[in-house]
Enzyme design. Structure first.
Site, mmCIF file in Angstrom:
data_model
loop_
_atom_site.group_PDB
_atom_site.id
_atom_site.type_symbol
_atom_site.label_atom_id
_atom_site.label_comp_id
_atom_site.label_asym_id
_atom_site.label_seq_id
_atom_site.Cartn_x
_atom_site.Cartn_y
_atom_site.Cartn_z
ATOM 1 N N HIS A 63 0.794 -0.988 0.000
ATOM 2 C CA HIS A 63 0.068 0.012 -0.150
ATOM 3 C C HIS A 63 0.810 1.319 0.054
ATOM 4 O O HIS A 63 1.905 1.242 0.885
ATOM 5 C CB HIS A 63 -0.824 0.122 1.193
ATOM 6 C CG HIS A 63 -1.700 1.160 1.201
ATOM 7 N ND1 HIS A 63 -3.267 1.149 0.657
ATOM 8 C CD2 HIS A 63 -1.746 2.381 1.630
ATOM 9 C CE1 HIS A 63 -3.817 2.221 0.850
ATOM 10 N NE2 HIS A 63 -2.857 3.080 1.192
ATOM 11 N N CYS A 64 0.461 2.240 -0.909
ATOM 12 C CA CYS A 64 1.529 3.284 -1.081
ATOM 13 C C CYS A 64 0.804 4.532 -0.774
ATOM 14 O O CYS A 64 0.112 5.231 -1.737
ATOM 15 C CB CYS A 64 2.156 3.375 -2.391
ATOM 16 S SG CYS A 64 3.266 4.915 -2.814
#
Length: 335
Positions: free
Chosen positions: A157-158
């Site tokens: 997840h960014c």
């Protein structure tokens, strides 16, 4: 009683971790806006200060503009294209001008958009039920704590750059975005160093005659140095993971599998690893039975070779070698 203290400490750390997940998820839009603002400021500095002074403009302006267009296009795609959730229907290939046209192939389509040819051993993915959200998920799918959903071929997840997961449908754009950021910042640093001396006042014979302020140019230049080094390192690691046929999550899982296999005197083999060149071709969906190589240099949408319900594997392997049934790690290990 002796075990209650470690259990309490572990529970506290898990609460802090979940709070951090919620915080980064909530702050994600601000990170995305800040990144977009930084890219716009850097582009304006380049167009106003550096581009007019580049030699051979008839030869250099075109590639420079192509780098800028690719950077913004892939950033837009990676922010707006869904990574692919386990509970959603497989995404369909569009017909608009942003979609690349597939070359003529000699294979055939299986069900649900999975492509098969004599060059690939494609087998259906096994399915399990997620203990956290209850979704039925195919293999290579993991649960994201921030999104609270299962993502097909979940990588990470960014929140800083895109505020969403990197998964099956947007990971190609994510890698190309990092590649073009690295290339753009490198060009900015190499071509703009002489202007930096003028902006800092070291060249007394030259005056600053640009719309962009020298302070802003200096800040952008220094940020480009940092970003070039940092993102180039991330890009190298990401490309290596692609070349050996694994995601960020799978790299940790496979290390665990290797230890288990070694303890039994066996050798772990990643069934998704078809060789470095073939892994890269499948990831970018170019080469044999894929899209033309120019799709790496033009900002087109290119779908993955599969929808995540089937995977290409090493010939003779239906699952990882050296890992027995029931030994696979699941998201339940994170509870």
């Amino acid at each position: 009683m002796p075990g209650s203290c470690p259990a309490f400490v572990f529970a506290c750390f898990k609460r802090v971790e979940r709070f951090g997940d919620r915080l980064t998820g909530a702050a994600g839009p601000f990170f995305v806006a800040a990144a977009a603002l930084l890219f716009v400021a850097g582009t304006l500095c380049f167009l106003d200060v550096i581009l007019p002074t580049i030699p051979w403009p008839w030869l250099s302006v075109g590639p420079c503009m192509l780098i800028i267009i690719n950077l913004f296009a892939h950033y837009y795609f990676v922010c707006t294209v869904s990574p692919g959730f386990a509970g959603d229907s497989p995404q369909r290939v569009g017909n608009g001008f942003i979609w690349a046209k597939k070359r003529r192939t000699h294979g055939r389509f299986l069900t649900n958009g999975v492509y098969w040819s004599s060059h690939m051993n494609v087998t259906p993915a096994s399915t399990t039920k997620c203990p956290k959200c209850g979704e039925t998920k195919p293999e290579r799918t993991h649960h994201c704590r921030v999104c609270n959903r299962c993502v097909v071929k979940y990588d990470h997840h960014c929140p800083v750059r895109i505020n969403q997961c990197v998964g099956l449908y947007n990971e190609r754009h994510f890698v190309l975005f990092m590649a073009y950021v690295t290339l753009a910042t490198f060009c900015f640093v190499v071509l703009g160093w002489s202007h930096l001396f003028v902006a800092l006042g070291f060249e007394f014979n030259d005056t600053w005659e640009h719309r962009v302020s020298p302070i802003l140019f200096t800040i952008i230049y220094l940020l480009c140095i940092v970003m070039c080094l940092a993102i180039a390192t991330m890009l190298a690691w990401q490309l290596w993971s692609v070349a050996i046929g694994e995601t960020a999550v799978e790299s940790y899982d496979h290390e665990y599998y290797r230890k288990i296999a070694t303890s039994r005197g066996e050798t772990f083999q990643n069934s998704y690893d078809l060789g470095k060149l073939r892994n890269l071709q499948l990831f970018f969906n170019v080469g044999i039975d894929g899209y033309p190589i120019y799709t790496l240099f033009l900002p087109f949408r290119v779908p993955p070779y599969t929808n995540g319900r089937s995977w290409a594997r090493r010939p003779g392997l239906e699952r990882h070698h050296g890992v027995h049934v029931g030994e696979e790690l699941t998201d339940e290990e994170d509870n």
